[in-house]
Design a protein around this motif. Structure first.
Motif, PDB file in Angstrom:
ATOM      1  N   ILE B 153       8.776  -9.952  16.109  1.00 45.47           N
ATOM      2  CA  ILE B 153       9.853  -9.158  16.722  1.00 45.47           C
ATOM      3  C   ILE B 153      10.653 -10.021  17.696  1.00 45.47           C
ATOM      4  O   ILE B 153      11.887 -10.016  17.704  1.00 45.47           O
ATOM      5  CB  ILE B 153       9.260  -7.917  17.440  1.00 45.47           C
ATOM      6  CG1 ILE B 153       8.863  -6.866  16.395  1.00 45.47           C
ATOM      7  CG2 ILE B 153      10.251  -7.344  18.451  1.00 45.47           C
ATOM      8  CD1 ILE B 153       8.179  -5.641  16.977  1.00 45.47           C
ATOM      9  N   LEU B 157      14.549 -10.870  17.326  1.00 47.18           N
ATOM     10  CA  LEU B 157      15.542 -10.475  18.329  1.00 47.18           C
ATOM     11  C   LEU B 157      16.305 -11.682  18.857  1.00 47.18           C
ATOM     12  O   LEU B 157      17.531 -11.641  18.991  1.00 47.18           O
ATOM     13  CB  LEU B 157      14.855  -9.738  19.487  1.00 47.18           C
ATOM     14  CG  LEU B 157      14.419  -8.300  19.187  1.00 47.18           C
ATOM     15  CD1 LEU B 157      13.613  -7.742  20.352  1.00 47.18           C
ATOM     16  CD2 LEU B 157      15.632  -7.415  18.901  1.00 47.18           C
ATOM     17  N   VAL B 203      15.044  -3.700  17.719  1.00 45.47           N
ATOM     18  CA  VAL B 203      15.048  -4.292  16.381  1.00 45.47           C
ATOM     19  C   VAL B 203      15.738  -3.351  15.406  1.00 45.47           C
ATOM     20  O   VAL B 203      16.606  -3.737  14.621  1.00 45.47           O
ATOM     21  CB  VAL B 203      13.595  -4.570  15.904  1.00 45.47           C
ATOM     22  CG1 VAL B 203      13.549  -4.793  14.400  1.00 45.47           C
ATOM     23  CG2 VAL B 203      13.020  -5.780  16.624  1.00 45.47           C
ATOM     24  N   HIS B 206      19.503  -3.174  15.936  1.00 48.35           N
ATOM     25  CA  HIS B 206      20.286  -4.411  16.033  1.00 48.35           C
ATOM     26  C   HIS B 206      21.149  -4.617  14.786  1.00 48.35           C
ATOM     27  O   HIS B 206      20.642  -4.576  13.672  1.00 48.35           O
ATOM     28  CB  HIS B 206      19.349  -5.612  16.208  1.00 48.35           C
ATOM     29  CG  HIS B 206      20.019  -6.752  16.889  1.00 48.35           C
ATOM     30  ND1 HIS B 206      21.078  -7.433  16.323  1.00 48.35           N
ATOM     31  CD2 HIS B 206      19.816  -7.329  18.104  1.00 48.35           C
ATOM     32  CE1 HIS B 206      21.469  -8.385  17.154  1.00 48.35           C
ATOM     33  NE2 HIS B 206      20.725  -8.329  18.246  1.00 48.35           N
ATOM     34  N   ILE B 209      19.877  -7.352  12.369  1.00 48.47           N
ATOM     35  CA  ILE B 209      18.526  -7.327  11.801  1.00 48.47           C
ATOM     36  C   ILE B 209      18.440  -6.288  10.694  1.00 48.47           C
ATOM     37  O   ILE B 209      18.815  -5.131  10.873  1.00 48.47           O
ATOM     38  CB  ILE B 209      17.461  -7.015  12.876  1.00 48.47           C
ATOM     39  CG1 ILE B 209      17.468  -8.100  13.952  1.00 48.47           C
ATOM     40  CG2 ILE B 209      16.075  -6.930  12.240  1.00 48.47           C
ATOM     41  CD1 ILE B 209      16.467  -7.884  15.069  1.00 48.47           C
ATOM     42  N   LEU B 211      15.743  -4.445   8.531  1.00 39.76           N
ATOM     43  CA  LEU B 211      14.308  -4.226   8.635  1.00 39.76           C
ATOM     44  C   LEU B 211      13.746  -3.784   7.290  1.00 39.76           C
ATOM     45  O   LEU B 211      14.267  -2.857   6.662  1.00 39.76           O
ATOM     46  CB  LEU B 211      14.077  -3.139   9.699  1.00 39.76           C
ATOM     47  CG  LEU B 211      12.655  -2.855  10.147  1.00 39.76           C
ATOM     48  CD1 LEU B 211      11.977  -4.116  10.641  1.00 39.76           C
ATOM     49  CD2 LEU B 211      12.684  -1.812  11.260  1.00 39.76           C
TER      50      LEU B 211
END
Lengths: 299, 660
Positions: B153, B157, B203, B206, B209, B211
């Motif tokens: 993580i 980030l 996360v 963002h 990002i 996921l």
């Protein structure tokens, strides 16, 4: 015999007529009744020349490396069990593709040693065949598109003859004694490279011995150059040689090359549990890293 | 005609003490082609480098040999000096007369003779050097992070905040990893969820990002700047975009008795459709098909579907493969605990009240099965006495692992402290071998557990635990007093050591990175390149590398991120030009080279004539992947492959220079 030849010829005719192949590599009668020689058939009307018997000693897979053969594209080839192992290695090493080859397998219970056959020998027995025949585990070719059954009976083994007994004899020698033995043998070498030419697995377009910038291996026949050549040839076949014996048969000065090849094959099997030519999908022993390799340097 | 300069370095007395440097210089000047031979006290110093540059300029040198220290030390220094004078850096060769001569020999005469030999070899080599250009590889500026624990993580980030797109892949339905399972964290006792969940949410929100939870990386090929990856999104049976995370589905799921919760380390049950914990990110359940009645009983149970408002449960969803290209990868696969069952004498698995450290975390946690009240698993009673045993599996070469798991001393002190805070009047005993509390505030923390919270620390091992009239009887040794001790306790907590995450070896094999005998990923250099793996473009973070605590895991995640942002600050990546090259004229495509290449750098290449007809296939080296190790050179029967800078004729000339 006639039965085998007829079957062989019918398969060949069908393959050529249907244009599945444009060349058949097989055996035909040689200079005397106890001698066979390779034949290349391209026309269906010529298939009558094809024959096979206990004198068909050659490993015809050797021709597959030749440019003039390769250009035929799809090829049919007559193989014994031992010869077929060479095909497997050639396929493993991307030299032959399975789609381009029709394997006409012939069951075989042994071939008569050429040196004896030339003196008129016709009996198939443990005393007349090659050592490789006595140890043969592939009387039936492993891969084949066609299979022709064997005309000869199985050889009865008395147990008195031990194939490759010389390997054990050499194993028991000291390093110095082995040096003396091999120096004497290699001293005979005339660097004709017949061993290489006869080998179905020596297919490099430029052999290392022909690399002259720089010239690693002496080309003249002297003590160092001879040892270099014979040892490099042996190492390049370690884990690859399928034991057809063509190198030894081709050697004009009778260097016992099968002793080296046999010893290498045994060591490879002892160390890595690998036998060459048995599995076309196997990874060649010197082309694979394994965590179970006996050295723990790779992890 | 070669114009070679030879520079013999004294390295103070390091070389000159054992090697007659003047003799080496004189011998050098006798070699045909050598136009300048000098010796100097410190070639690597500024005056040394300047003299090198001056000679290159004045004598118009075509090659330079330094008889000096290992090329690992100053090859780069001298190459850069050569570049400044317009000489291709690969015309600089080093004869290592320090590590390979002066430091390992004491007979000056023979050492000098060896130094002369090494110097002569390099002169013969440099005569045959060719100009080599470094290889430039384009960079695909996107990063894959494998593992959604704290280090993954943190890396994600930091990279995303640096403006680079990140794909974060997590095997479980939620990110958070091990840290989100923990209660309060040493040495400051911040609640783990309180400090972790903001990062998890960040996360998820963002923009840089992407996921992928409940997903696994299944294939990686390519090389730095250009990794082709495949991600398997396991069928969640829930349409993610429609799910609101309301919980209706898991509340009606009839499978709530038999399936142990992985998150609560088997201390509670979970349903077949579930989120591992209430603050899961994303808050989207996954349906565990292995236990779901719908899948086990031929589609009869559809309770969750009926309860779902937006009807986003889809039993027919299939695994999905996503293909992506990334320029760099972070491997942060995390850890597992050593199997406690190895320690039968401690009764784990036999007695319900013998638990692992991670289980005790769940018993302390407000989100745990007891909602933060310390209750023992067997009967739910509040324990008054707990015995903690450290080094279970760690530092035990016989049954466990020889290394120290690093976090157990601290988390045991924390456990004892929290137990004292939560159950007043309780008593802790801690069996330990040594106490390792070396970071900031750690020693004070352990002291506090002993002095303020009254934990009794006993230096020694426990030999046996058995049950007697509802109590656990712990027999052990207190080696400081020399007494055998016997304690009747309500619970035992085993400070179980850590091992690499199950399956992390498979990930390493897929990535082509190396790992040690325990399975921890190994660094490119343990001290100076602690973030880089053995493969360019793949970086390491967190416990996948070895035991470490939360601050260290965060640091390692940030370190990986900074390396990647640095890498991506350029548009191309430069690879040393000393890579393998194939002589296409003599290659017969047996591909032993491809088989032995550990870097997947070799593939087949079609050679065609002008009309496009295939003439033959040859081996081809991918410059981005090749590291110039030379394994292929060894494997090639016909000497068709060479490594640039180490060509066959150069090696031959080096050897010949010795025998003449």
């Amino acid at each position: 015999m006639a039965n085998i030849d007829e079957k062989l010829q019918k398969i060949a005719r069908d393959l050529l007529e249907s244009k599945e192949v444009s060349l058949i590599i097989g055996y035909t009668g040689g200079s005397h009744p106890q001698r066979m020689r390779p034949v290349f058939i391209t026309k269906p009307e010529d298939v009558g020349r094809l024959s096979f018997n206990r004198h068909s000693v050659q490993d015809l897979a050797v021709f597959l490396k030749k440019q003039e053969v390769k250009k035929f594209g799809r090829i049919g080839i007559v193989v014994k069990g031992c010869d077929e192992k060479a095909l497997n290695v050639l396929m493993q090493e991307y030299q032959v593709s399975r789609e381009n080859i029709k394997i006409i397998g012939v069951e075989c219970n042994g071939v008569i040693r050429q040196d004896l056959a030339d003196k008129g020998e016709t009996d198939l027995s443990e005393n007349t065949v090659y050592d490789k025949c006595l140890m043969c585990g592939e009387h039936t070719p492993i891969l084949h598109d066609y299979l022709i059954e064997c005309a000869d009976p199985q050889i009865s083994m008395s147990g008195d003859i031990k194939p490759f007994a010389k390997i054990e004899e050499l194993d028991s020698m000291s390093s110095e004694e082995k040096d003396v033995f091999w120096e004497k043998e290699f001293d005979k070498c005339i660097k004709c490279y017949a061993c290489r030419q006869a080998c179905p697995l020596c297919y490099c377009s430029r052999c290392i011995v022909e690399k002259n910038v720089p010239q690693w291996i002496d080309t003249n026949f002297g003590k160092i150059g001879n040892a270099q050549w014979n040892l490099i040839r042996a190492y390049h076949l370690a884990g690859r040689c399928i034991g057809c014996g063509e190198c030894e048969r081709a050697c004009p000065v009778n260097i016992p090359l099968m002793l080296i090849n046999g010893k290498m094959a045994r060591s490879i099997h002892d160390l890595f549990g690998y036998k060459s030519g048995l599995d076309v999908d196997a990874k060649p022993v010197f082309g694979v890293f394994s965590e179970s390799d006996f050295n723990d340097f790779i992890k | 005609m070669s114009r070679i300069g030879v520079f013999v370095c004294w390295c103070g007395s390091n070389i000159a003490g054992t090697v007659d440097v003047e003799k080496v210089r004189d011998e050098a000047s006798k070699i045909p082609g050598v136009v300048s031979a000098v010796d100097y006290k410190y070639m690597c110093s500024d005056p040394g480098q300047n003299s090198l540059r001056n000679v290159i300029k004045e004598k118009n040198l075509t090659g330079v040999v330094l008889a000096a220290c290992s090329p690992h030390m100053h090859e780069n220094t001298f190459r850069k000096a050569a570049i400044k004078e317009g000489l291709n850096p690969y015309f600089v060769e080093i004869a290592n007369i320090r590590e390979q001569v002066s430091w390992v020999h004491d007979d000056k005469e023979r050492a000098t003779s060896k130094a002369v030999d090494l110097m002569t070899m390099m002169v013969e080599k440099v005569k045959r050097d060719r100009s080599i250009d470094d290889v430039k590889v384009p960079l695909h500026k996107k990063t894959l992070v494998i593992g959604g624990g704290i280090s993954g993580i943190q890396a994600a980030l930091d990279i995303a905040n640096g403006g680079v797109e990140v794909l974060l892949v997590e095997k479980e339905p939620s990110i958070g990893g091990r840290m989100i399972q923990l209660d309060e964290t040493f040495p400051t006792l911040d609640c783990s969820s309180c400090i972790m969940t903001p990062k998890m949410v960040e996360v998820n929100q963002h923009p840089n990002i992407k996921l992928y939870t409940y997903s696994e990386v299944t294939d990686v090929s390519g090389y730095i700047g250009n990794f082709k990856i495949k991600i398997k999104k396991k069928a969640r049976s829930v349409v993610e975009k429609d799910c609101t995370g309301c919980g209706n589905c898991w509340n009606v799921c009839p499978m709530h008795k038999n399936v142990k919760s992985e998150f609560n380390v088997n201390l509670s049950e979970r349903t077949a459709i579930y989120v591992p914990f209430p603050q899961a990110v994303p808050l989207i359940p996954a349906l565990d098909r292995a236990v779901c009645l719908h899948f086990k009983k031929g589609g009869k149970c559809v309770k969750c579907y009926e309860a779902c408002g937006p009807k986003c449960i889809d039993f027919n969803l299939q695994d999905e493969i996503v293909e992506e290209t990334v320029g760099a990868i972070v491997a942060a696969t995390g850890y597992d605990l050593i199997e406690n069952s190895l320690y039968g004498e401690y009764g784990y698995g036999k007695y319900k009240d013998v638990v692992s450290g991670l289980q005790f975390e769940r018993l302390l946690s407000a989100s745990g099965p007891t909602e933060g009240l310390v209750k023992r698993p067997s009967d739910g009673a509040t324990p008054k006495t707990i015995v903690f045993i450290q080094c279970v599996g760690s530092r035990d070469p016989e049954k466990g692992v020889p290394y120290c798991s690093k976090v157990c001393c601290m988390y045991t002190a924390k456990h004892a402290k929290l137990f004292a805070h939560k159950v007043h009047g309780s008593q802790s005993y801690v069996f330990y071998i040594d106490i390792r509390a070396t970071s900031k505030g750690y020693e004070e923390f352990v002291r506090g557990t002993m002095e303020q919270d009254g934990a009794i620390y006993l230096r020694g091992r426990v030999s046996r635990i058995y049950e007697d009239e509802g109590k656990l009887i712990i027999k052990g040794a207190d080696t400081l007093s020399g007494n055998q001790v016997e304690i009747a306790a309500d619970m035992v907590v085993l400070a179980t050591g850590v091992i690499p995450k199950k399956g992390s070896d498979k990930v390493a094999q897929m990535l082509g990175i190396s790992y040690d005998k325990y399975g921890f990923y190994t660094e490119s250099h343990p001290k100076l390149r602690p973030t880089e793996s053995s493969t360019a473009g793949i970086f390491l973070a967190g416990m996948a590398q070895g035991p470490r605590d939360i601050p260290e895991s965060v640091v390692s995640g940030s370190a990986a991120a900074s390396k990647i942002l640095g890498l991506f600050s350029k548009d191309e990546y430069e690879v040393e030009g000393t890579i393998a090259s194939v002589n296409e004229a003599t290659c017969v495509a047996c591909f032993y080279c491809r088989r032995v290449c550990a870097y997947n750098a070799i593939s087949g290449k079609d050679i065609k004539d002008r009309s496009g007809k295939l003439i033959k296939v040859v081996a081809n080296v991918n410059p981005g992947l090749c590291v110039g190790c030379g394994a292929c050179v060894n494997a090639c029967f016909s000497k068709t492959i060479d490594v640039k800078g180490f060509m066959d004729d150069q090696i031959y000339a080096e050897i010949r220079s010795l025998s003449v």
